[in-house]
Design an enzyme around this catalytic site. Sequence first.
Site, short mmCIF file in Angstrom:
data_model
loop_
_atom_site.label_atom_id
_atom_site.label_comp_id
_atom_site.label_asym_id
_atom_site.label_seq_id
_atom_site.Cartn_x
_atom_site.Cartn_y
_atom_site.Cartn_z
CB THR A 159 42.12 40.35 35.70
OG1 THR A 159 42.93 41.49 36.00
CG2 THR A 159 41.83 39.59 36.98
CB CYS A 160 39.24 37.59 32.08
SG CYS A 160 38.22 38.96 32.67
#
Length: 157
Positions: A47-48
Amino acid sequence: MIAIGQPLPAGEFTIITDEGRQTLDTRALFAGKKVVLFAVPGAFTPTCSNAHLPGYVVLADEFTARGVDALYCLSVNDAFVMKAWRDAQGAQAITMLADGDASWTRALGLEKETGAFGGVRAQRFALIAEDGVVRALRVEAPGKFEVSDAASLLTLV
């Protein structure tokens, strides 16, 4: 946990830039500036890397146009990892703050324990600070990515 209206804690960060290794303290990073700081649980994580950091890369010029002096990305990683991630993501407009021992993240009260997965990490959050004082704070619920993204923060600037 730090709250709106409170000053950011004192601390130091080591960063690796194209010019080499530097140590910056929070006075240099925040004094007299309007900044956006967002934190991720880990560099190079899904997600980062696929959503959180790229959103700030895409909207960096818009933040600047709205009076933000600096964009900072915080993670409990080492400075070399943060530089490699910056380079891999084309995030040169963002200063990557490595909180290797999680001391600053703990001082914010925004740490989380991930056990064997990675130990102590930062919760996913974003804040706006003016002259070192928190003016807006968005902390994600565990496992969520809904309120600390770049588009959401841009509405608060």
